[in-house]
Structures are given as C-alpha cells and as structure tokens.
Write a protein that holds these residues in place. Structure first.
Motif: not given
Length: 804
Positions: A222, A224, A262-263, A286
């Motif tokens: 993860a 950010q 994004y994860t 994703t």
C-alpha cells in the motif's frame, strides 16, 4: 542498387562490430571451474566472487552467461539497492530500453520501447510492441502496466525480437517479471516507508508451510503520496482578467497532480511434493486511485478553429510554471460560431482530475515430469480490469478539449509446451498458445478546436484473439558449440466496432453518425524464425551470433473523425542481426557483456496527428504504416567486484535510426496520377522526424556501493547516475523535442549482523534536475498547445525492514 547499398551497409557495420567486441574481450582470462548454480542468487553478501544468476528466457533454466540473448537480469536485491519501486524505473539502467509513465491524456498506462520499437498509446486497437510477462503470463495491455515491484525474485529484460520465444508483440523485446515462489524455506518480511510529501508505504510478504509439499505465500503493498504539480485556479491566481474563480482567498491550489494511491495484494498456493510435480495457483488484486499524471503547459499558439462563443483567448498566460498548471476540467455550454453548422448547440461538460484503475487476475502454472527426459508445462490465466479517467488536454480554462474515458477489459490465455531432452546433446521445446481478449472503450469527447463541433459519445467494443504453434531446438554438437533454432506460426484476428452517438447515447451524432455501427476487421498471419550460434572459447568467454524476426500485429484505426480515417493498418515486422559477447573474468569478479545489432524495420506503425490527405482538415489520430527504416546499435553492460564489499555496475548504449523510405500519402496528399509508394525522395523523407519518439541516441548509467562493517552490522552507501539523450516528441518533423537529462540517486543502508533488521535512507533526483518524461504536441492538429510531463523532483524517504 538499393539492395546492394543495404547489404554493403549491413556487412560493414557487422564487421566493425565484430572487431569492436573482439577488441573488448581480454586476451587472456583466468581459468575458472564451473560452480554449482543456486536458484535466485543475485549477490554474494560474503564479499566473495559473484555467484550465478539463472534465467528462463528460453523455456528452461540457464545461466545468464550461457544464454545467447541480450538480457539485462536484475535481481531483487539490486532493485532494492537502487531504490526502484516500479517497473518504469528499471529502464534507467537497461541499455536501449525506454519505459515511461504516460501523460494524463493516456490514463495510467506506460509507454515501452526497446531498441527503438514499441508503443506509447493505451488504446486497445494498438499492440504493445514490447511483451510484458509475469511468471510467463502475457500482460497484453499498456494500461495498468507500471507494476509495483512487489515480492519479485528478478526481472529479465530481453532486447531484440523475441518472435519465436514470446510471440507476436515482442518485436522490440520482452520484459519478464519472476515472482518469489513459496517453498519449504519459508520466511518473509515487513517494510514501512515515510518520505517527501507525506509518502507512506507498507509492504510485506510471508511463506507458510501447510503440509509437506504444500506451501502458500501472501504479499501486499500500500502506497500513498501527494502529487508535485499544483493545479491552480486561474481566476483566483489572476483576478481581474474576467475569468471566474472557483476559489477565494490566498490558497488557489485545487489539487496536486502526480499523486500516488496504490494498493495491491497477491497470493500463491504451490504444490511441490517432489521434482516430478510443481503446480502453482496465484491470484492478485490491484486498486490504483490517484490524481492524474503531472503535466505542464510548455507552448501555445492560437487554435485556428476554436469557433464557439465565450472562449478565453489561448496564449502564453496559461503557461503556469515548472510544477503547476491551470487545468479547469470544465467546458461551458454555448453555440458553435463557425462557418460549418453555425448555431449548433454545445452542451457543457465537466470532469475529475483523478483516475481509478481496478484489476484482478488468476493464473495456474503447472509442470509435470512425464518421463526422465520430457516435461509438460501448462500456463492458464485470466485477467480483468476497469479504468476511469478524464483528460483536460489544454491545461487551461480555455474550452479546447475535454474527454471522459472508461475502459472495461478481460483477457484469457492458455499455453502448453513440452520440454524434451531427446539426446545428450539435443533439447527440444514444442508448444501452442491461444488468447482471447475484449475491451469496451466508452468515451465522451468535447473537442472544440476542429472545423466542426465534435461532441460525441463512443462505446466501442474491441475484440482480439490469436493462436500460435512454436518450437525451439538447442543442439550442442561439440562441447564449445551450441546451435539454437526457433520457429513460430501465428494467426491473429481483431475487430473494432464504432459507436458514435450524442450525449444521450441514443441519438446519432450529426457529424460522426455515419461511422456508427461500422465494423473494421483485421486478420493476419505470420511465421517468425530465430537462428543462433554460440561458441564458448573458455569457461569465461562466450560469443554468439543471432538472426531473428518478430512482428507487431495490425489493426483498425480507433479514432476516425470522418469515413476516410476509418482505415486499417498492417503489421510492422523486424529482421535483426546480432552478435554478442558474454564474459565472467578474474574469478567472477568482473562480468562484461556486449552486443551489436543491425535491424531492418518494415511497415513502421506511426500515429499521424495531422492528415488532411485523409478527409480534410481537423483532428487526426490515425495509425498508418509509414515506411521502412534501418536500425543499428551497440550495447555494453558491466558488473564488477574488484575488492570485497565494493560493487560497481554500469551500462552504455548507442543507437542509430534511419528511414530508408516513407509512404507518400503519410506525408502529403497524392498528386494527380501519382501512385502511393514507399519513396526515397528526400522531401518525402523529411516529412517525418529523423527518429521516432522516445529513442535517445545515447544512454548510460553507472552505480557504485561499498559495504562497510559498522556496529556489529554493515553500512552500505550507494550512488547511481543515469543519462538519457534528447528524444523527439512526435513522429513528424518540427515537433517539440525532449532535452537530455541526468538523474542521480543516493542511498545509505544499515543492516544488523543477522540481516534481520535494515534501515535505509534514500534520496532520488539528488541534484534536483528538471526534465521531461513525455510530451504531447497538438499544434499540427489545430489544438494549439504543447504539454509535457516533468519528472519527479528531489525526494527523500526512510525505510525500515524486518526480515524473518
């Protein structure tokens, strides 16, 4: 005459290259006994000689230095040492490789090019040109392809056409990501990062033994981070100019483009009870939600056909600065004032400056030992994703162009191959491949710089499928000599159906409605081959020579603005000749590889942004086979450990691209009685740029690190520098070009004695270089702007890792 000149040029180049490579190899090398290979080994942390890197580029496990291909193999440890987190960053150290995150008009996609061949448009009508693979599963789209480098064992970048090994869209080369496989060794890691602009990241992975022979691994990431290009409200920052403001006060910033959100999670279940059976089921998910790619306006000219009312004059006042833009993501309603359809009503449009990508996939990799001399491999995969994004192309409050884009995609593939050791000196691989793909591309475009008002809805289904059969033979007639041959036959189909309606999705568009329901169909087939001979002069020195072919599939132009532009395009094909040297010297403390290549590149696919020869003035985004070219180049890679603890790596590449002929109608309309042909007329050749986009003539990199004993552990400083030469911004001459740039990164890593804990401080773009990654020049189409995507400014981050 032309054929004789081409043959003479090719022969002279190869002779000169052989001389250069021969001169580069040491006259004498120390004898070296073959050492046992360790899968996944990358660096020898004990400070001794470099150990093996194993690759599987030829469908079987081989030493990197025994594989007669130009391969850049990057182990996970080196990715970490270079502070590389995403796929596009790996290209900085790979010769003649360009990977770029694309600008906002192309959504969260990448552009990829190897040795001057690739693709930079996300539209599903195009093929990538560079094959992307994760654990041998083909990723057929440039959208969503800037993968987080999560839980990898290594990356293999194969340069040159891989038509027989990897298929139709690996004409420039292929990039293979190999993940860590769960096994009985277990282990895992947890990692946390904090850095510039509230950069927060968590990564981790762990392997579990369920029972003997059954293992599982789960990993996730993860990340950010705030963006670095400010989106400014123009009316707020420039009061008194008559442009309404949407914000008040001193804070005129609306958002920051170039953010990260994004994860990803990945799981693998592996059944491996012994050497005969190895089955792995993997799945991933994703979600990528972020502000759009960062862009700035770098040049303007008054659009000649912006004819609707209430339009602010478009000029340099909208050039905001190095890290800001004035994009509004709104176009007001009005009526068209041009000579064509005066008074035509224009609806108001608005959008968001965020993009959302969500995708998942599942793969089943199975290996079975049929006999002691034959192994069956089956690879089944399914992938699906959805994408939403808007593009305010002019980066201003002027109403020039705004587009909404939504894509829904699925892809299914099946590959089966059999590896056989027919005799002690002959290995064979035979197999087959099939894939089926569908993308639905919904869009609403509000284009106001054309000669006619263009507000239309598209909802275009794109179908693509292909099948292939292939075979490779590796023959070792005598110990120092190996001959490799490959053959692949491919059939492909693609159809594109145009949907051109008004905003309600029902009423035919009055200007493009004649395209509604039109279906373009492309069918083609191709046979590719590869022949390679390599000779090992000693355990340290291997020389090889290869000729190989590849192709990128044809299709239908996806963005016609009149019936004349609803045209197809044929495949582009490449025949490449290559010689190479691979060495392991001085007790494996020095690895030096070199390659020289010469390629004949025919039917080059280029997207024209101005094409009055196809239906008159106005917008154009038409792919056509532009002509033929010759490409030649040199590549060098070095990895050295001169003393214990000191590591040096570097690369250097040079490439020359020259059009041999250009199709007349790609450059200008045909004269009365003239027949379209691939012309050598200098005036026709001058219609295209000297080089295609994203192809620097020179590219180099180097890195150095030194491991120092410190407080019962080690302290390792590392420094990397990479140079990219200037590149063209468009396909035609006279367009905006991207200047050359240098990027320097630094990292300081502390590890404890057991390598359980690690703390790293990294600084990227250390010297605060301002540079551009991509550009989009629509002046020739009448839009009147050039925008560019700046690279990331200097950033720092601290990462703490716990291994177990």
């Amino acid at each position: 005459m032309m054929d004789r000149l081409r043959l003479r040029s090719r022969t002279s180049f190869l002779v000169a290259s052989v001389s250069l490579i021969a001169a580069a190899s040491p006259a004498a090398a120390q004898d070296l006994a073959q050492q046992a290979a360790r899968p996944g080994a990358a660096q020898d942390t004990s400070g001794q000689a470099e150990q093996e890197i194993l690759v599987t580029a030829q469908f079987r496990e081989q030493r990197l230095q025994d594989t007669p291909l130009a391969i850049t193999a990057v182990p996970a440890e080196l990715l970490e040492a270079r502070s590389q987190e995403s796929l596009v960053e790996v290209a900085n150290q790979a010769p003649n490789v360009t990977l770029r995150q694309q600008g906002a008009s192309f959504g969260p996609s990448i552009g990829a090019s190897i040795r001057g061949i690739g693709q930079f448009d996300f539209n599903p009508a195009y093929e990538p040109g560079v094959g992307l693979y994760i654990d041998d599963v083909y990723y057929s789209s440039l959208t969503g392809a800037n993968f987080e480098l999560l839980d990898l064992e290594r990356i293999e970048i194969l340069r040159g056409p891989q038509g027989t090994l990897q298929g139709r869209n690996s004409v420039g080369g292929a990039i293979r990501l190999i993940t860590r496989r769960p096994d009985a060794d277990g282990g895992g890691f947890v990692e946390a990062t904090y850095g510039s602009r509230n950069h927060l990241a968590l990564r981790g992975g762990a392997t579990f033994t369920i029972t003997d022979g059954l293992y599982a691994r789960i990993s996730g990431a993860a990340r950010q981070q705030e963006g670095f290009v400010d989106r400014i409200d123009y009316g707020c920052a420039n009061p008194g100019e008559g442009i309404p403001a949407t914000r008040s006060g001193d804070n005129c910033r609306i958002s920051r483009h170039g953010g990260v959100g994004y994860t990803a999670i990945r799981g693998a279940l592996r059944y491996n009870p012994g050497p005969v059976v190895d089955v792995m089921l993997s799945a991933d998910y994703t979600r990528d939600h972020r502000t759009i790619a960062p862009e700035v306006l770098v040049a303007t000219q008054a659009p000649g056909n912006t004819l609707n009312i209430n339009v602010p004059a478009y000029d340099d006042r909208f050039i905001c600065g190095r890290y800001c833009n004035y994009s509004a993501f709104e176009q007001a309603p009005g009526v068209w004032n041009g000579p064509a359809a005066p008074g035509f009503p224009l609806v108001g449009t608005q959008g968001s400056d965020e993009s959302t990508f969500e995708g998942w996939g599942v793969a089943l990799n199975m290996d079975f030992g049929l006999t002691d001399w034959a192994q069956l491999t089956s690879i089944s995969a399914y992938r699906e994703w959805n994408l939403d994004f808007f593009a305010d192309d002019d980066l201003s409050p002027a109403t020039i162009g705004l587009g909404e884009n939504r894509l829904d995609y699925w892809f299914w593939s099946q590959e089966v191959r059999v590896n056989m050791e027919v005799m002690d000196r002959l290995d064979l691989t035979v197999g087959g491949y099939y894939s089926d793909q569908r993308t639905t591309y919904f869009t609403f475009q509000d284009i106001r710089y054309a000669a006619i008002p263009l507000q239309f809805q598209g909802n275009d289904p794109v179908n693509a499928d292909n099948w292939a059969v292939f075979g490779t033979a590796i023959w070792n007639p005598i110990d120092p000599l190996t001959i490799t041959g490959g053959l692949r036959y491919t059939e492909e189909h693609k159809d594109y159906t145009f949907f051109r309606r008004q905003q309600d999705g029902v009423t035919l568009n009055p200007f493009l409605g004649m395209l509604d329901g039109v279906k373009g169909v492309y069918d083609g087939n191709r046979t590719d081959y590869r022949i390679s001979i390599d000779y090992r002069f000693s355990p340290e020195v291997l020389v090889y020579a290869t000729t190989a072919t590849g192709f990128k599939g044809g299709g239908i132009g996806p963005r016609p603005f009149n019936p004349e532009q609803a045209r197809g395009f044929d495949p582009e094909v490449l025949t490449s000749y290559e010689i190479g040297l691979k060495t392991d010297l001085f007790d494996r403390r020095l690895r030096f590889n070199a390659a020289a290549f010469y390629s004949e590149y025919d039917g080059i696919q280029l997207a024209l942004l101005s094409c009055p020869q196809f239906g008159g003035p106005g917008p154009c985004a038409l792919p056509q086979n532009a002509g033929d070219a010759h490409i030649q180049g040199l590549e060098f890679e070095v990895f050295a450990r001169p003393i214990d603890g000191l590591q040096i790596d570097g690369s250097l590449s040079w490439i020359d691209f020259e059009y041999q002929c250009v199709n007349i109608q790609v450059v200008r309309p045909l004269n009365p009685g003239e027949v379209d042909e691939c012309s050598t007329d200098p005036e026709i050749l001058a219609g295209l740029g000297e080089r295609p986009p994203a192809l620097p003539e020179w590219k180099w990199s180097w890195g150095v690190q030194y491991e120092i004993p410190f407080q019962g552990g080690t302290l390792t400083p590392r420094f990397d520098m990479a140079f990219n030469g200037a590149t063209a911004g468009g396909v035609t001459s006279g367009g905006f070009s991207l200047p050359s740039f240098h990027i320097a990164n630094a990292r300081l890593t502390w590890r404890d004695a057991d390598d359980d804990w690690q703390v790293a401080l990294e600084v990227t773009n250390l010297f605060e270089e301002y540079y551009f990654l991509t550009s989009f020049d629509l002046r020739a189409a009448g839009a009147g702007f050039v925008k560019a995507q700046p690279g990331r400014p200097r950033e720092w981050a601290v990462t703490v890792t716990r291994r177990f």
